[in-house]
Design an enzyme around this catalytic site. Structure first.
Site, short mmCIF file in Angstrom:
data_model
loop_
_atom_site.label_atom_id
_atom_site.label_comp_id
_atom_site.label_asym_id
_atom_site.label_seq_id
_atom_site.Cartn_x
_atom_site.Cartn_y
_atom_site.Cartn_z
NE ARG A 66 -79.79 -27.35 74.06
CZ ARG A 66 -79.37 -27.86 75.22
NH1 ARG A 66 -78.13 -27.69 75.60
NH2 ARG A 66 -80.18 -28.56 75.97
CG LEU A 94 -71.04 -28.50 74.77
CD1 LEU A 94 -69.56 -28.82 74.89
CD2 LEU A 94 -71.30 -27.01 74.96
CG HIS A 110 -70.18 -41.12 79.92
ND1 HIS A 110 -71.19 -40.22 80.19
CD2 HIS A 110 -70.75 -42.35 79.89
CE1 HIS A 110 -72.33 -40.89 80.32
NE2 HIS A 110 -72.09 -42.17 80.15
CB THR A 142 -68.33 -36.92 67.69
OG1 THR A 142 -69.16 -37.84 68.40
CG2 THR A 142 -66.94 -37.49 67.50
CG LEU A 145 -75.04 -37.16 75.28
CD1 LEU A 145 -74.41 -35.84 75.71
CD2 LEU A 145 -76.40 -37.35 75.91
CG ASP A 146 -72.31 -39.25 77.08
OD1 ASP A 146 -71.48 -38.35 77.29
OD2 ASP A 146 -73.36 -39.36 77.72
CD GLN A 174 -59.69 -47.50 88.40
OE1 GLN A 174 -58.70 -46.91 88.80
NE2 GLN A 174 -59.60 -48.65 87.77
C1 GRF Z 1 -67.83 -37.30 87.21
O1 GRF Z 1 -68.31 -38.54 87.65
C2 GRF Z 1 -67.96 -37.23 85.73
O2 GRF Z 1 -67.64 -38.41 85.07
C3 GRF Z 1 -69.42 -36.93 85.61
O3 GRF Z 1 -69.66 -35.98 86.60
C4 GRF Z 1 -68.76 -36.18 87.65
C5 GRF Z 1 -68.01 -34.89 87.87
O4 GRF Z 1 -67.31 -34.86 89.04
N1 GRF Z 1 -69.80 -36.57 84.29
P1 GRF Z 1 -66.26 -33.70 89.31
O5 GRF Z 1 -66.95 -32.37 89.09
O6 GRF Z 1 -65.09 -33.90 88.40
O7 GRF Z 1 -65.87 -33.88 90.76
#
Ligand code: GRF
Length: 197
Positions: A66, A94, A110, A142, A145-146, A174
């Protein structure tokens, strides 16, 4: 001064497209790079057709190293001199070393109402839990993760007969509203959360 935005993708890049399309007119930012770890990512062609510079740093030749992968990623990212980095469906975790280079400048979207459902399979998990609503979150990245300060959330109802796919499609609509709204506010130096429903 116009802010320069690097967008990280691993797939179709629909969020990248909505971000890039939003950065016109009096918007304080412009895209400077779309970067991916997946050579065939669908979003690459979309970025090229929009005239945005693209780059590929395939993680596979690094065989799980990594740090070496991220060193190369950072080299390519830094050459584009971004002020803001947007993770938009970038499917590599990351490390602290990479995230720490860009503290306060990196955003992620997310597909859940964080702090609920960090990680994968968020739509199925919301359905299994019997949640009445679900949605998406844009947050500052940060090392956890998430996690990180929430900069915006958008909600959708969970409907009778929903499947993970139906719910994901409703959330994605959305995402395409939320991420551009947050980026604009963030580029203006305003971290007040954007709340959409
Ligand atoms: C989205 O739902 C994002 O939130 C998730 O992966 C998907 C990516 O879609 N982490 P795109 O590549 O932006 O179409």
């Amino acid at each position: 001064m116009t802010k320069r935005v690097a967008i990280f993708i691993s797939g179709g890049g629909s969020n990248m497209v909505s971000l890039a399309e939003s950065m016109t007119g009096d918007h304080p930012a412009r895209p400077c790079l779309v970067i991916t770890n997946v050579p065939g990512a669908g979003g690459l062609e979309k970025a090229r057709s929009m005239g945005i510079p693209t780059a590929v740093v395939d993680h596979r030749p690094f065989k799980g190293d990594r740090v070496a992968f991220e060193e190369e990623l950072a080299r390519v990212v830094d050459a584009a001199e971004p002020d803001i980095l947007c993770l938009a469906g970038f499917m590599r975790v990351l490390t602290e070393g990479f995230v720490g280079r860009y503290t306060g400048r990196m955003l992620n979207i997310h597909p859940s109402l964080l702090p609920k459902y960090r990680g994968l399979h968020t739509h199925a998990r919301a359905l299994e839990a019997g949640d009445a609503e679900h949605g998406c979150t844009v947050h500052e990245v940060t090392p956890v993760l998430d996690d990180g300060p929430i900069l915006g959330q958008a909600r959708v109802p969970v409907l009778e007969g929903d499947t993970p796919e139906l719910l994901a499609a409703r959330v994605l609509v959305q995402e395409h509203r939320l991420y551009p709204a947050v980026l604009r506010r963030f580029a203006e130096g305003d971290r007040t959360p954007v709340l959409l429903s």
